[in-house]
Scaffold this active site. Structure first.
Site, PDB file in Angstrom:
ATOM      1  N   ALA A   1      24.808  46.819 -31.792  1.00 49.86           N
ATOM      2  CA  ALA A   1      25.206  45.915 -32.882  1.00 49.86           C
ATOM      3  C   ALA A   1      24.602  44.524 -32.760  1.00 49.86           C
ATOM      4  O   ALA A   1      24.525  43.789 -33.737  1.00 49.86           O
ATOM      5  CB  ALA A   1      26.725  45.811 -32.930  1.00 49.86           C
TER       6      ALA A   1
ATOM      7  N   ALA B   1     -30.493  56.753 -61.350  1.00 46.99           N
ATOM      8  CA  ALA B   1     -29.955  55.513 -60.777  1.00 46.99           C
ATOM      9  C   ALA B   1     -29.355  54.664 -61.884  1.00 46.99           C
ATOM     10  O   ALA B   1     -29.920  54.558 -62.970  1.00 46.99           O
ATOM     11  CB  ALA B   1     -31.063  54.759 -60.053  1.00 46.99           C
TER      12      ALA B   1
ATOM     13  N   ASN C   1      15.088  42.669 -23.206  1.00 51.41           N
ATOM     14  CA  ASN C   1      15.768  41.511 -23.783  1.00 51.41           C
ATOM     15  C   ASN C   1      14.818  40.538 -24.449  1.00 51.41           C
ATOM     16  O   ASN C   1      15.218  39.781 -25.322  1.00 51.41           O
ATOM     17  CB  ASN C   1      16.576  40.787 -22.702  1.00 51.41           C
ATOM     18  CG  ASN C   1      17.730  41.650 -22.213  1.00 51.41           C
ATOM     19  OD1 ASN C   1      18.477  42.206 -23.001  1.00 51.41           O
ATOM     20  ND2 ASN C   1      17.849  41.795 -20.903  1.00 51.41           N
TER      21      ASN C   1
ATOM     22  N   ARG D   1      17.588  36.685 -27.464  1.00 54.80           N
ATOM     23  CA  ARG D   1      16.454  36.356 -26.604  1.00 54.80           C
ATOM     24  C   ARG D   1      15.125  36.900 -27.149  1.00 54.80           C
ATOM     25  O   ARG D   1      14.058  36.529 -26.682  1.00 54.80           O
ATOM     26  CB  ARG D   1      16.700  36.890 -25.178  1.00 54.80           C
ATOM     27  CG  ARG D   1      17.753  36.086 -24.427  1.00 54.80           C
ATOM     28  CD  ARG D   1      18.267  36.795 -23.190  1.00 54.80           C
ATOM     29  NE  ARG D   1      19.253  37.828 -23.505  1.00 54.80           N
ATOM     30  CZ  ARG D   1      19.855  38.587 -22.603  1.00 54.80           C
ATOM     31  NH1 ARG D   1      19.562  38.443 -21.314  1.00 54.80           N
ATOM     32  NH2 ARG D   1      20.743  39.482 -22.967  1.00 54.80           N
TER      33      ARG D   1
HETATM   34  C1  UD1 Z   1      24.746  44.079 -20.147  1.00 56.80           C
HETATM   35  C2  UD1 Z   1      25.809  44.155 -19.052  1.00 56.80           C
HETATM   36  C3  UD1 Z   1      25.164  43.840 -17.712  1.00 56.80           C
HETATM   37  C4  UD1 Z   1      24.010  44.799 -17.467  1.00 56.80           C
HETATM   38  C5  UD1 Z   1      23.041  44.789 -18.634  1.00 56.80           C
HETATM   39  C6  UD1 Z   1      22.028  45.914 -18.453  1.00 56.80           C
HETATM   40  C7  UD1 Z   1      27.929  43.409 -20.063  1.00 56.80           C
HETATM   41  C8  UD1 Z   1      28.914  42.326 -20.165  1.00 56.80           C
HETATM   42  N1  UD1 Z   1      26.861  43.170 -19.311  1.00 56.80           N
HETATM   43  O1  UD1 Z   1      24.301  42.737 -20.217  1.00 56.80           O
HETATM   44  O2  UD1 Z   1      26.121  43.961 -16.669  1.00 56.80           O
HETATM   45  O3  UD1 Z   1      23.361  44.457 -16.245  1.00 56.80           O
HETATM   46  O4  UD1 Z   1      23.706  45.004 -19.873  1.00 56.80           O
HETATM   47  O5  UD1 Z   1      21.065  45.943 -19.458  1.00 56.80           O
HETATM   48  O6  UD1 Z   1      28.114  44.466 -20.645  1.00 56.80           O
HETATM   49  N2  UD1 Z   1      26.082  44.857 -28.008  1.00 56.80           N
HETATM   50  C9  UD1 Z   1      26.865  45.193 -29.080  1.00 56.80           C
HETATM   51  N3  UD1 Z   1      27.902  44.381 -29.434  1.00 56.80           N
HETATM   52  C10 UD1 Z   1      28.192  43.251 -28.754  1.00 56.80           C
HETATM   53  C11 UD1 Z   1      27.378  42.896 -27.658  1.00 56.80           C
HETATM   54  C12 UD1 Z   1      26.344  43.724 -27.301  1.00 56.80           C
HETATM   55  O7  UD1 Z   1      26.657  46.226 -29.731  1.00 56.80           O
HETATM   56  O8  UD1 Z   1      29.153  42.573 -29.143  1.00 56.80           O
HETATM   57  C13 UD1 Z   1      24.965  45.732 -27.640  1.00 56.80           C
HETATM   58  C14 UD1 Z   1      23.638  45.035 -27.752  1.00 56.80           C
HETATM   59  O9  UD1 Z   1      23.110  45.202 -29.061  1.00 56.80           O
HETATM   60  C15 UD1 Z   1      22.803  45.719 -26.701  1.00 56.80           C
HETATM   61  C16 UD1 Z   1      23.827  46.166 -25.668  1.00 56.80           C
HETATM   62  O10 UD1 Z   1      25.088  46.106 -26.303  1.00 56.80           O
HETATM   63  O11 UD1 Z   1      22.137  46.859 -27.221  1.00 56.80           O
HETATM   64  C17 UD1 Z   1      23.826  45.264 -24.434  1.00 56.80           C
HETATM   65  O12 UD1 Z   1      24.130  43.950 -24.815  1.00 56.80           O
HETATM   66  P1  UD1 Z   1      23.396  42.705 -24.167  1.00 56.80           P
HETATM   67  O13 UD1 Z   1      23.896  41.477 -24.827  1.00 56.80           O
HETATM   68  O14 UD1 Z   1      21.945  42.920 -24.143  1.00 56.80           O
HETATM   69  O15 UD1 Z   1      23.987  42.745 -22.678  1.00 56.80           O
HETATM   70  P2  UD1 Z   1      23.353  42.132 -21.370  1.00 56.80           P
HETATM   71  O16 UD1 Z   1      23.546  40.682 -21.390  1.00 56.80           O
HETATM   72  O17 UD1 Z   1      21.976  42.644 -21.216  1.00 56.80           O
HETATM   73 CA    CA Z   2      20.516  43.764 -22.507  1.00 53.72          CA
END
Ligand code: UD1
Ligand code: CA
Length: 461
Positions: free
Chosen positions: A17, A435, A238, A22
């Site tokens: 979602a 031509a 990311n 980043r």
């Molecule tokens: C997350 C993990 C972290 C892990 C990393 C690995 C948490 C708190 N942290 O961090 O421990 O090392 O992944 O890649 O879970 N998303 C949603 N809804 C939200 C937030 C995120 O659907 O409200 C989805 C994002 O679109 C993404 C995934 O969840 O596809 C991961 O979210 P992201 O914000 O990238 O988490 P990280 O900070 O990478």
């Molecule tokens: Ca991530």
């Protein structure tokens, strides 16, 4: 089958979602492409191989497009739940509560931005989970540089304690190299029970799914960690720099396979762009800066010169595509030559030994065996017979401002330089045009026409 020891069915939940700040993009992160398909497509494809009951995708940013991308990959195995505002990964899983809480299933949680994950690894994770009798199993890896990831914190006995996000971690915790991949297997009921207790008490004020592990542990459940050896497979994307790095990895491994298993020569493998789905035959030579995209199939002994792009097309054996030619959605049979600077598109078909040369565009047209159009020509909506020669500067005038019309040229015809063929029009077998002719009426077989408009000048019989 993944769940041999457990009789529980499997559901997959994909968190997709977020916007992905980043990436610095207006496009949701999971829609960015890797190896020709969006990140989300890679993830649902890996999930599909596990034969789950359903793949639930949590969508928010650009939900419709994300849904379309998932459906295109796995059809209606994918279902969607909406997370209107992104309050963290815990909140993402929470949004599927009504779907999963009472299903008494295993819930495999994947991240939409971890596209390299293999189904084999997911199978092993599930197996590990079942064997451990765990309520939660975390897939972890060790990284040289764990910056940005959540760390797996273990106690003196090496048992799992908790996951701490990089930004919430102490200096000591940041030394830990073992990270949370963001991929987990849960007992569905335990997951949703623990999720109720998650508080947004962290640096970002978000609901962290990672806190669930610590909560389950505190409530007496078993939390296990499955440490996986291949850390590239579980790397999250990311930033655009990471995206490019993985694109490069995928590309290099596809090219390596083509060289080692399929016998394809690359003059410079680091400057060739080949989709993962492309097939290329033995002894074909690919020059630098060639792009082969989509589901292209290229036969044996072909030569593809620099700057060519070939997309979703089919080439026979011993085809030469000269420099800077574009071939899209088209078919080129064996022993044909194309280019330099030729453009084939919208189902252009060259039959055996046909040749299309410098600055020739062919759209939705068929050139039969041995026919040549060597210079500066446009052939659109045309069917051209065998052994016909199309002179330099010939144009099929196929568009009257409203509709497209067809041109038919029969076998053994010689179209003179700079002939305009005003469609719909037919040129009979063995005829010639002088031509500069502007051909507005059908030309009978065995005749020479010339002039503006072209008239029959003599019979060639
Ligand atoms: C997350 C993990 C972290 C892990 C990393 C690995 C948490 C708190 N942290 O961090 O421990 O090392 O992944 O890649 O879970 N998303 C949603 N809804 C939200 C937030 C995120 O659907 O409200 C989805 C994002 O679109 C993404 C995934 O969840 O596809 C991961 O979210 P992201 O914000 O990238 O988490 P990280 O900070 O990478
Ligand atoms: Ca991530």
């Amino acid at each position: 089958m993944p769940n041999i020891t457990s009789k529980k069915p499997l559901n997959v939940l994909v968190m997709a979602a977020g916007l992905g700040t980043r990436m610095k993009s207006n496009r949701a992160k999971v829609l960015h492409e890797l190896g020709g398909s969006p990140l989300i497509a890679h993830v649902v494809r890996a999930a599909q191989a596990l034969n789950p009951q359903a793949i639930l995708v949590v969508v928010g940013h650009q939900a419709e497009e994300v849904e379309r991308a998932a459906l295109a990959e796995v059809g209606d195995l994918a279902r969607f739940v909406t997370q209107a505002q992104q309050h963290g990964t815990g909140d993402a899983v929470e949004s599927a509560r009504s779907e999963l809480e009472n299903s008494d299933s295993l819930v495999l949680v994947l991240s939409g931005d971890v596209p390299m994950i293999k189904s084999e690894t997911l199978r092993k994770l599930i197996e590990h989970h079942n064997n451990a009798g765990a309520a939660c199993t975390i897939l972890s890896v060790r990284l040289e540089n764990p910056t940005g990831y959540g760390r797996i914190v273990r106690d003196a006995n090496d048992s799992f304690q908790k996951i701490v996000e990089h930004r919430d971690a102490t200096d000591e915790q940041r030394q830990v190299r073992e990270i949370n991949s963001g991929i987990y297997c849960f007992d569905g009921k335990e997951l949703y029970r623990a999720l109720r207790k998650v508080e947004p008490a962290n640096d970002q004020g978000e609901y962290y799914l990672t806190d669930v592990a610590e909560i389950i542990l505190a409530d007496g459940g078993i939390v296990s960690v499955y440490l996986h050896a291949d850390n590239r497979e579980v790397s999250g994307i990311n930033t655009r720099a990471e995206l490019a790095e993985f694109e490069n990895l995928i590309r290099r491994s596809a090219i390596r396979k083509l060289m080692l298993e399929d016998g394809v020569t690359f003059i410079d493998p680091s400057h060739a762009y080949i989709s993962a789905e492309a097939q290329i035959g033995r002894d074909t030579i690919i020059h630098p800066n060639v792009s082969i995209e989509g589901k292209t199939v290229i036969g044996e002994g072909c030569v593809i010169r620099s700057g060519a792009r070939i997309t979703n097309s089919r080439l026979g054996d011993n085809v030469v595509v000269k420099d800077h030619s574009i071939v899209v959605d088209s078919q080129v049979d064996s022993n044909c030559a194309v280019g330099p600077f030729a453009h084939l598109r919208m189902n252009a078909v060259l039959e055996e030994k046909a040749t299309v040369g410098n600055f020739v565009e062919v759209k939705k047209s068929r050139l039969k065996r041995g026919t040549k159009a060597m210079h500066l020509t446009y052939l659109g909506d045309a069917t051209i017979g065998e052994r016909t020669n199309i002179g330099a500067g010939t144009v099929t005038c196929n568009y009257d401002g409203k509709n497209k019309h067809e041109t038919i040229i029969e076998d053994d015809v010689k179209i003179g330089s700079d002939t305009m063929l005003v469609a719909p029009v037919r040129v009979g077998a063995r005829s010639m045009t002088g031509a500069g002719s502007v051909v507005t009426k059908d030309v009978p077989p065995d005749s020479l026409v010339a002039g503006v408009p072209a008239e029959v000048k003599k019979s060639l019989k």
